[in-house]
Design a protein around this motif. Sequence first.
Motif: not given
Length: 418
Positions: A149, A151, A166-167, A170-171, A173-174, A197-198
């Motif tokens: 997630y 994604e 989403a951005r 994603r940040r 989550s990373t 990607e991560r």
Amino acid sequence: MHLLLRRPRRFFCNRPTPTIPHLCVLNRVYPPVSGATGTLLSELTPALVRRGWRVTVLTGPAPDAPRTEVTEDGVHVERVRALPFTRERTWQRGLAYASLFPAFVARALQIPAPDVIVTKTDPPMLKVLGPLLERLTGARTVHWAQDLYPEVAAGVDVIGTDGLLARTMRRLSTWALRNHHHVVAVGRCMQERLVQERGLSESKVSVIPNWPPSEVAPIPHDQNPFRDQHDLHDRFVVMYSGNMGLAHPFDAVLDAAARLATEQPEVLFLFVGEGPRKDELQAQVDQRSLSNVRFLPFQPREKLAQSLSAADLHLVTMESELEGLVVPSKLYGALGVGRPALFLGPPGSEAARLVESHNCGTVLPSPSGLRLAEAIEEWHADPNRWAEASERAHRAVSSARAEAIEQFDRLFRTVLET
């Protein structure tokens, strides 16, 4: 807050004498509550207890189950209070998910301090608690990624792909992934995404595939009461068993059913399960007057072997955009009962690789109703090919659970020692 997070772990937790390592796993569901992630945990955790771990599972509420218990297998289960879970509305589901986060943190600080904490992916973004709980307890952290997630949410149009939400997710989550000591992916396709990607190093990501439920074993058709009960003995059953969710395309399946309804009426498409798309599918079946399609509810775990074995072929579907984000767990149950699988999805997925490497089904990357109908006809027309593929299917996953237990035990001990 910065100082609070850096206080010594003994300030927050009652850490026992470290003679037995303590593993704590966070996940929304655990039996008796149903769910694929909970089923996997219920088979892994007792095995780890037998291998010398103290295991605590922090999970969501369960009707008529005690808030705290030790199971017959020696697993400590702590059920937290949270809002009731529902799939009816996205915002209600989101609130139910959100209510688990503070409840998990609070309970994690009340139990004996763990040595290793495992976060799973139910609810989504649960991984963000890993680094926080590491600071508060001093435990090593492992994230067991069943999906990625945000994604997945963007891939099924629950949130926008490039929007602020989403951005931000994603940040976050990373950041969480990079701050776990180790990450477990359920497929090579997922490992590739995490690395490419991560930005995670390959050495930080292990691949440990899922496995069939332990109750699952092949049952011959003539010994299967499920086929008697549902009058299936004269039918060639193409089964979809599991969640009928947003990540699963069904257009080609219904088109194939429409084509085979007259050409091969003995072929029956049997959908077993529930999910957000079930009502839509039933409506389409009614509109198209597909008499060769039936629906059944989820089957209890004790009947799972009968239900899955009732099929001649199993359908496993996945949107192409979700390659590397999810690996359909229903494939392992299908192979576990020794049935060939028709995988409708991307060829780079772990599911496609498993089917092709063991020659136990057919992979259809961009299926049409015609191509799927032809594939079903080919399997139906060749009993010898079907029998040989059935044996290969069972062999492909027969040792998966034992291998996963060994890998998890070794990984957790390695993480603990680093």
